[in-house]
Design an enzyme around this catalytic site. Structure first.
Site, PDB file in Angstrom:
ATOM      1  N   ASP A  37       1.586 -15.115  -3.804  1.00  8.45           N
ATOM      2  CA  ASP A  37       1.552 -14.439  -2.411  1.00  8.45           C
ATOM      3  C   ASP A  37       3.247 -13.830  -2.214  1.00  8.45           C
ATOM      4  OD1 ASP A  37       1.740 -13.915   0.141  1.00  8.45           O
ATOM      5  OD2 ASP A  37       1.267 -16.222   1.039  1.00  8.45           O
ATOM      6  N   THR A  64      -0.927  -2.690   2.909  1.00 11.25           N
ATOM      7  CA  THR A  64      -1.530  -1.490   3.146  1.00 11.25           C
ATOM      8  C   THR A  64      -2.063  -1.045   4.355  1.00 11.25           C
ATOM      9  OG1 THR A  64      -3.325  -2.078   2.131  1.00 11.25           O
ATOM     10  CG2 THR A  64      -1.936  -1.308   0.601  1.00 11.25           C
ATOM     11  N   TYR A 127       5.021   1.638   7.579  1.00 14.63           N
ATOM     12  CA  TYR A 127       4.588   1.454   6.388  1.00 14.63           C
ATOM     13  C   TYR A 127       5.460   2.297   5.202  1.00 14.63           C
ATOM     14  CZ  TYR A 127       1.319   2.511   2.190  1.00 14.63           C
ATOM     15  OH  TYR A 127       0.772   2.512   0.869  1.00 14.63           O
TER      16      TYR A 127
HETATM   17  N1  LIG Z   1      -4.763   3.067  -0.237  1.00 14.05           N
HETATM   18  C1  LIG Z   1      -4.138   4.275  -0.323  1.00 14.05           C
HETATM   19  O1  LIG Z   1      -4.794   5.482   0.305  1.00 14.05           O
HETATM   20  C2  LIG Z   1      -2.705   4.383  -0.870  1.00 14.05           C
HETATM   21  C3  LIG Z   1      -2.063   5.541  -0.782  1.00 14.05           C
HETATM   22  C4  LIG Z   1      -0.836   5.777  -1.405  1.00 14.05           C
HETATM   23  C5  LIG Z   1      -0.428   4.753  -2.125  1.00 14.05           C
HETATM   24  N2  LIG Z   1      -1.132   3.474  -2.040  1.00 14.05           N
HETATM   25  C6  LIG Z   1      -0.496   2.381  -2.927  1.00 14.05           C
HETATM   26  O2  LIG Z   1      -1.149   2.010  -4.087  1.00 14.05           O
HETATM   27  C7  LIG Z   1      -1.318   0.491  -4.297  1.00 14.05           C
HETATM   28  C8  LIG Z   1      -2.483   0.085  -4.412  1.00 14.05           C
HETATM   29  O3  LIG Z   1      -3.159   0.368  -3.148  1.00 14.05           O
HETATM   30  P1  LIG Z   1      -4.764   0.000  -2.657  1.00 14.05           P
HETATM   31  O4  LIG Z   1      -5.343   0.990  -2.194  1.00 14.05           O
HETATM   32  O5  LIG Z   1      -5.515  -0.669  -4.219  1.00 14.05           O
HETATM   33  O6  LIG Z   1      -4.580  -1.009  -1.903  1.00 14.05           O
HETATM   34  P2  LIG Z   1      -5.415  -2.361  -1.299  1.00 14.05           P
HETATM   35  O7  LIG Z   1      -6.750  -2.056  -1.649  1.00 14.05           O
HETATM   36  O8  LIG Z   1      -5.033  -2.522   0.164  1.00 14.05           O
HETATM   37  O9  LIG Z   1      -5.135  -3.644  -2.072  1.00 14.05           O
HETATM   38  C9  LIG Z   1      -3.708  -4.161  -1.776  1.00 14.05           C
HETATM   39  C10 LIG Z   1      -3.879  -5.542  -2.342  1.00 14.05           C
HETATM   40  O10 LIG Z   1      -2.533  -6.211  -2.027  1.00 14.05           O
HETATM   41  C11 LIG Z   1      -2.737  -7.471  -1.968  1.00 14.05           C
HETATM   42  N3  LIG Z   1      -1.866  -8.058  -0.997  1.00 14.05           N
HETATM   43  C12 LIG Z   1      -1.469  -7.845   0.347  1.00 14.05           C
HETATM   44  N4  LIG Z   1      -0.655  -8.521   0.583  1.00 14.05           N
HETATM   45  C13 LIG Z   1      -0.393  -9.518  -0.219  1.00 14.05           C
HETATM   46  C14 LIG Z   1       0.360 -10.502  -0.392  1.00 14.05           C
HETATM   47  N5  LIG Z   1       1.078 -10.808   0.762  1.00 14.05           N
HETATM   48  N6  LIG Z   1       0.648 -11.291  -1.365  1.00 14.05           N
HETATM   49  C15 LIG Z   1      -0.086 -10.969  -2.659  1.00 14.05           C
HETATM   50  N7  LIG Z   1      -1.187  -9.869  -2.602  1.00 14.05           N
HETATM   51  C16 LIG Z   1      -1.103  -9.256  -1.557  1.00 14.05           C
HETATM   52  C17 LIG Z   1      -4.299  -7.549  -1.033  1.00 14.05           C
HETATM   53  O11 LIG Z   1      -4.753  -8.767  -1.218  1.00 14.05           O
HETATM   54  P3  LIG Z   1      -5.922  -9.331  -0.544  1.00 14.05           P
HETATM   55  O12 LIG Z   1      -7.157  -8.620  -1.435  1.00 14.05           O
HETATM   56  O13 LIG Z   1      -6.032 -10.747  -0.547  1.00 14.05           O
HETATM   57  O14 LIG Z   1      -6.027  -8.713   0.818  1.00 14.05           O
HETATM   58  C18 LIG Z   1      -4.833  -6.517  -2.075  1.00 14.05           C
HETATM   59  O15 LIG Z   1      -5.572  -6.848  -2.926  1.00 14.05           O
HETATM   60  C19 LIG Z   1      -0.302   0.140  -3.108  1.00 14.05           C
HETATM   61  O16 LIG Z   1       0.954   0.006  -3.688  1.00 14.05           O
HETATM   62  C20 LIG Z   1      -0.383   1.038  -2.169  1.00 14.05           C
HETATM   63  O17 LIG Z   1       0.798   1.129  -1.315  1.00 14.05           O
HETATM   64  C21 LIG Z   1      -2.274   3.372  -1.695  1.00 14.05           C
END
Ligand SMILES: NC(=O)c1ccc[n+]([C@@H]2O[C@H](COP(=O)([O-])OP(=O)(O)OC[C@H]3O[C@@H](n4cnc5c(N)ncnc54)[C@H](OP(=O)(O)O)[C@@H]3O)[C@@H](O)[C@H]2O)c1
Length: 293
Positions: A37, A64, A127
């Protein structure tokens, strides 16, 4: 190699899992919030105390929720900044390589052209600020052996994202308002996952010590959200009409950059990544989605 993937249940984490059977010469360990976590420094320390050495850590986990972060700044800071720093400290002490994912939202959106890694970040929401602090903490803690990959507008078959929301709304409504004054590059999480797995198999990554640097990586080409929605409807054969609106007509808690298009040339030339055009990747995701649903 022993590879730890943090954030196994997110879009990117689950996309990496689609491909790991092609890399069975590596040993993957997958961690989600329940095992590790990031909101608790004790949980992070305990995880690494009870697990043996990893060669590579891929951190796909992040706070996110862009709008909710405006109200939960401390939590966003803990997960996106302080936990990233803790991971970097651990990686440094164990001689472990780190791949950390960051965002186009570190920029304020005022650039007329594509953003380079050398352009000055200036986030306009909580963010983006928390992600920028995470990048800076990694750069400071690990002078070598970390790659910080900024990406943008991620969608996939998994979790919640713009493509899945549009497919739902497009099948329920005759018309929909979508903002037309924010430009970026939609990025299929599968393409990013494959690129990351290619990078960790590259001799320049695994056999060498390299200085910690930031890289941009998005699908190629750019669009605005309303044109992205139109393309989704066209490919999915949905008759819903898209009405262009300005950001001010769709009030949300967090400001978004007007232009957050990333120039990905540096990672393409450094690691021979094959960038795919966003429309082509969208089509592949839609095909994969119809296989799933
Ligand atoms: N989504 C976008 O459009 C976007 C754009 C640019 C950059 N990014 C970056 O790309 C990366 C991947 O994004 P994504 O879209 O795959 O994100 P996502 O689908 O929102 O997944 C984020 C993951 O982080 C986990 N998480 C959140 N809080 C946590 C905590 N306290 N401890 C452990 N795990 C935690 C969540 O766990 P749970 O499943 O348990 O909630 C989830 O599995 C991130 O670094 C994000 O900032 C994303």
């Amino acid at each position: 190699m022993k590879i730890l993937v943090i954030g196994k249940n997110g879009q990117l984490g689950r996309s990496i899992q689609k491909f790991i059977s092609n890399y069975d010469h590596h040993e993957f360990t997958l961690a989600g919030r329940e095992e590790l976590d990031l909101s608790s420094s004790k949980s992070v320390s305990k995880y690494f105390d009870t697990h043996s050495h990893f060669d590579v850590i891929i951190n796909c986990a992040a706070y996110t929720a862009v709008d909710r972060a405006e109200e939960e700044a401390d939590l966003a800071d803990q997960v996106n900044h302080l936990a990233a720093k803790q991971l970097a400290k651990f990686a440094n002490s164990q001689n472990t390589k780190l791949i950390h994912i960051s965002t186009d939202y570190v920029f304020d959106g005022q650039n007329e052209s594509l953003y380079l890694e050398s352009d000055n970040p200036n986030p306009i929401n909580v963010y983006g600020k928390s992600k920028l602090l995470g990048e800076r903490a990694i750069l400071k803690t690990m002078t070598n052996n970390a790659l910080i990959i900024r990406t943008s507008w991620i969608y996939s078959e998994f979790g919640k994202n713009f493509v899945k929301t549009m497919l739902k709304l497009g099948s329920e409504k005759n018309e929909i308002n979508v903002v037309s004054d924010q430009t970026g590059s939609p990025t299929y999480a599968s393409d990013l996952a494959e690129a990351i797995l290619n990078i960790i198999s590259n001799d320049n990554f695994i056999k060498k010590i390299f200085p910690t640097e930031i890289y941009h990586l998005s699908n190629s080409g750019e669009t605005v959200w309303s044109s992205f929605a139109k393309e989704i409807f066209k490919l999915a054969n949905l008759k819903c009409k898209v009405i262009n609106i300005r950001s001010g007509q769709y009030p949300v808690a967090a400001n978004r950059p007007k232009n957050s298009t990333l120039n990905s040339t540096k990672i393409v030339t450094s690691f021979r990544i094959n960038l795919k055009p966003w429309r082509e990747s969208l089509e592949r995701c839609l095909k994969n989605l119809s296989k799933i649903n």
